[in-house]
Design an enzyme around this catalytic site. Structure first.
Site, PDB file in Angstrom:
ATOM      1  CG  ASN A 103      -8.624  -5.022  -6.502  1.00 15.68           C
ATOM      2  OD1 ASN A 103      -8.056  -5.358  -5.472  1.00 15.68           O
ATOM      3  ND2 ASN A 103      -9.758  -4.356  -6.514  1.00 15.68           N
TER       4      ASN A 103
ATOM      5  CE  LYS B 144      -6.630   1.592   4.305  1.00 14.18           C
ATOM      6  NZ  LYS B 144      -6.891   2.370   3.077  1.00 14.18           N
TER       7      LYS B 144
ATOM      8  CE  LYS C 225      -4.359  -1.704   1.798  1.00 16.22           C
ATOM      9  NZ  LYS C 225      -3.996  -3.127   1.720  1.00 16.22           N
TER      10      LYS C 225
ATOM     11  NE  ARG D  70      -8.111  -9.742  -6.984  1.00 17.93           N
ATOM     12  CZ  ARG D  70      -9.264  -9.118  -6.770  1.00 17.93           C
ATOM     13  NH1 ARG D  70     -10.193  -9.143  -7.707  1.00 17.93           N
ATOM     14  NH2 ARG D  70      -9.503  -8.455  -5.646  1.00 17.93           N
TER      15      ARG D  70
END
Lengths: 445, 167, 167, 445
Positions: free
Chosen positions: D290, D158, D116, D292
């Site tokens: 993402n 996070k 991230k 994929r």
């Protein structure tokens, strides 16, 4: 708008109409024969009434029972689907006289276009090319010979009230013309109680191309492009597609314009189809108008994105078409395959019975319109169509690949079906490069 | 199920003797299903109780959900074709779809009541279809033991109207 | 199911004698389902109570059509999870997917042959996976009575490799 | 082009990939666990290999077994689908080192975007707005407090390696920030063996909007517009649609451009999705990529007419994109509903078991992507999704009507499903007028 519609049909088209109504917020009343009792699609209607025993003549063709169901069901309109009473002008008239709208064309337009001779007259008036022939019925043999001499042999003798190949003869010379006239006339008298025949130039090995029309009650008429239905067997269409492969753009445009003009000329409204035959030089000739929704309507829905059943209902309710000709775009290629419970290994004998296993194809661009499911029993009383597999892809090549893939996935056990024939058709070089005509399937498979 | 066998040449039909032998074998060896196929023939045989799954069409008939005027419509689905739903005994069924009237007019007495003995030509009710009032005859003889619909009900083809018993 | 068979010559029908023998075999080895297919004929037999539809996963396992290297792949579907399809007796199954080798190298003799008595740590074959040759131990003791795969065959996880019996 | 591909996944996405390959003329090798033995979709592959027992950790996640199956299956490429090994850079590396192409992005791009903090750095470099926060990990509590003072409370803590809500805390003031930092760090250390955390501005009740990207190996990058996925429950998307309702056209355009820039900057190729959150003033912030294909890819396929799985394969084979940005049109509205074998009446407990009765919805504009059928047993070992119901209609209103109609037709018996929840969602006024955010479902149902 209608609040409640009766669906005067059965099977996949009844389900199709129920679905369209549901999306429009319209309630549906279904009718069914004892043979269709318990079919899943009946549960999707808001109400369902049994109207008689299994034979269609005692149920789906019983006008008084359907009207009676419409009355107790308290509907404002009836959708006839295709087949059964869909092109019965008398039924349309009875519905309207009972203040129930018949979702279809005006009675007069149905009658005029239903008769081949008057349909031809309207076409001529609209400037739509017809096959050269007698202008109207031939009164005697000598007149027929004179016409044949003018247009040249071979000629086709056709009963004005005929259909499905009945009351039809090909004559290659004067002798067979004289013999054929008598035979065709007698056959037509017997089958349709109308001995009237006419003759026209026989077009050899034509393609069958038809144009989908929508017309509202406010004078707006649009076409939704064409479908090629040349892949047929004994006048039963097997594969329909749009666009018509290899049809020159200019011809296609002219044909679509002709269909619009013809519909305007006849005062026809609602959905309809103008059928043409196309010879090998791309001359096209008007054949007839199908004054109803057709089995193959999903092909047009996929390439235009327009829901034809919904449009039929909206037009019948008096709405204006929500688009103009310029708004209608044709995207990609759609091909429909009819899957029938017939055994291609045994002369296409009907194969009623229970579907013991069903694995449906799916995925992007695949639609299967059908009322059947695993455990459903195909009735011997009605037509053999199990469903329609329709694919929509950017190109015809991709659509064919997709259809082959679907046919590989498709499993129906318990009854014989036309799927094996479908596999052979979609792998045949002449179909792939579209060197076909309306006799191709019978000559080849 | 197994599709009809074509055997055009073969004069004789299935050899029941051979089938009996096969059934005997299936029983001996506790075979539940057998499925044989060759060029000429296809044999498919199942033994033992049929599983529930095999009969969805029938079971759905009873479960059909209906909207308003539901009671009549549901009753309409319980016609003779689905005997389990039919009231016990012999019934007189609607010969057409329409509206049921027990009397000739609101002022008149009903054609029949529970206990009335009817003959086959006795008028037992009227069914209105397309503004026409059709007098319905019993077509059977017996004593009315139950009236299965109400005056003014919509009825479907084949829907039981009266239950009768022999006199 | 079986595709249309082409053998036009074949006059006679199903050979019940052969079927009886097969049923006998099925009973002896407690086989619940068998599915035979060749050019001419298709035989499909199930024994025992019908769970029919309840276990399509199992019955389909046998029928799975496979393309080239099919034999191995079909065998691969007959793994322990579907005991009925496993050869009777105790088997030693592939602990991984890969290529089966019966010997350490083409020059070497096979690790074991029919009749060899193995212990649980006896090396019985190699399975190559990702260029690594894994020595596979018997994990059971007994006498090899059948070798179920060929040298160089591809094998799936759980596929029976050897049948053994107690010494 | 590849002649043969291994499908390293199961269920509906394996079937989806097998279908795409079949249409492209590519053979497929399937792998399956013992729990999936006998599934119908395996029969549609050209070859199928059992790779282990039911638990995914012993089968679908076993890299060496999948590679081994790829070797004996003699394939040139592996398609990972979504989930399992799809975003596992190590798996991609192993595939390629064995000369088997991994159908997905380059390993470096996967690694950089998978983390991230580095993903955020790339986004900043590409000029893509990120949620204000620490630039990278916070080294200690005092630094975190300083950052929080700068960007203002509430803030979100996070874990850099986190996911699925793990290693995440909201802090409304300094005290809860200090406590939350320790807790999140410890949780992340335990779950991901990486204690690194960062903090950012907490966006309240955001919408989730994502942009689909395709990038080839020749420097061409296009977006295929956005999907709104705000209808989710515990970070599980339930409904996805395109276009994102009520998103101003200018914002939409800017978001799509940002996604293209980000993908260019990272050297990413193949299909991917850039996820954003959108606050109530239509400010949007990049969240993650993402790397994929996604569950909800059919939504984009329907509105663009582009087959994403085929494009993934073609890109991996080195082909150029066959279209430019200008060629890609967005038509109508598509909505996807995930149907899960979960019991909404019992806290969404998984409901494995046999489907004893299945009646699928159908008709125009309806697609159901699923590997299940009547008699199929939902395994307890894998995720609970049974299939995806996707509708495509000219307008959102029509799509919602169609979805409601489909939900009325849809019958699944034998297991509990989320269909009852779906009916409530599609009838909820806030969903219809789209006054929703990512917390809506949890707050409401």
């Amino acid at each position: 708008m209608f609040q409640r519609i009766l669906v005067a049909n059965r099977g996949e088209i009844a389900l199709r109409i129920i679905r369209a109504c549901r999306e429009l917020g319209i309630e549906t009343v279904a009718v069914y024969s004892e043979a269709d009792r318990g079919s899943h699609y009946l549960q999707l209607a808001d109400e369902a009434w049994c109207i008689g025993p299994a034979p269609a003549s005692d149920s789906y063709l019983q006008i008084n029972r359907i009207i009676s169901a419409a009355e107790i069901g308290n509907v404002q309109a009836v959708h006839p689907g295709y087949g059964f009473l869909a092109e019965n002008a008398h039924f349309a008239e009875v519905c309207r006289s009972c203040n129930i709208e018949f979702i279809g064309p005006p009675v007069q337009a149905m009658q005029q276009l239903g008769d081949k001779v008057s349909a031809r007259e309207i076409a001529m008036k609209a400037g739509v090319p017809c096959v050269p022939g007698s202008d109207g019925l031939v009164s005697d043999v000598d007149e027929a010979v004179k016409v044949a001499d003018r247009i040249g042999y071979p000629v086709l003798i056709k009963a004005t009230a005929g259909g499905g190949g009945k009351g039809m003869r090909v004559a290659g010379n004067e002798i067979s013309l004289r013999a054929g006239l008598q035979a065709a006339s007698a056959e037509a008298e017997k089958a349709f109680k109308n001995a009237g025949v006419y003759i026209e130039k026989y077009v050899e090995r034509p393609r069958h191309v038809e144009v989908q029309i929508l017309a509202d009650n406010h004078g707006n008429v649009v076409h939704l492009f064409e479908r090629d239905c040349s892949m047929q067997r004994r006048h039963q269409k097997l594969i329909e597609e749009s666009p018509a492969p290899k049809l020159p753009e200019e011809v296609r445009q002219r044909m679509c314009d002709c269909a619009v003009n013809l519909v305007r000329e006849s005062g026809y409204t609602n959905a309809g189809t103008c059928e043409f035959i196309v010879d090998k030089n791309y001359n096209f000739y008007f054949i007839e108008v199908n004054a109803r929704i057709q089995v193959e309507h999903p092909v047009t829905e996929l390439v235009t994105g327009i829901d034809l059943i919904k449009q039929q209902i909206l037009i019948a309710a008096g709405e204006k078409l929500p688009f103009t000709q310029a708004d209608i775009r044709h995207t990609g290629c759609a091909i429909e395959l009819r899957v029938n419970a017939e055994d291609p290994e045994n002369n296409f004998r009907g194969s009623p019975g229970m579907i013991t296993k069903l694995r449906l194809p799916g995925g992007p661009g695949v639609r299967f319109d059908s009322h059947v499911y695993e455990g459903y029993t195909i009735s011997p009383y009605y037509d053999s169509m199990i469903g329609k597999l329709i694919v929509h892809k950017p190109t015809r090549d991709e659509a064919i690949q997709c259809m082959r893939r679907c046919l590989r996935e498709f499993v129906i056990e318990g009854i014989a079906t036309t799927l094996p024939l479908a596999k052979r058709m979609f792998n045949h070089a002449n179909f792939v490069d579209f060197s076909v005509d309306t006799t191709f399937v019978e000559r080849t498979f | 199920m197994a599709k009809p066998v074509e055997n055009e040449e073969k004069g004789d039909s299935f050899d029941l003797d051979r089938i009996r032998k096969l059934l005997q074998l299936m029983k001996t060896f506790d075979v539940s299903e057998i499925n044989l196929q060759n060029d000429d023939e296809s044999w498919k045989i199942r033994r033992g109780p049929r599983v529930a799954y095999a009969q969805p069409a029938v079971s759905q008939g009873f479960a059909m959900p209906m909207a308003a005027p539901a009671p009549a419509a549901v009753a309409a689905t319980a016609a003779p074709a689905t005997p389990a739903a039919v009231p016990a005994g012999v019934t007189i069924n609607a010969p057409t779809v329409g509206t049921f009237y027990s009397a000739a007019s609101p002022e008149d007495p009903p054609f029949v009541s529970v206990g009335t003995v009817v003959k086959s030509d006795t008028v037992i009710c009227m069914i209105e279809a397309m503004k026409v009032f059709n007098q319905i005859q019993a077509e059977k003889s017996g004593r009315i033991v139950e009236i299965l619909v109400e005056n003014g009900d919509a009825v479907g083809f084949g829907q039981p109207l009266f239950r009768i018993e022999p006199v």
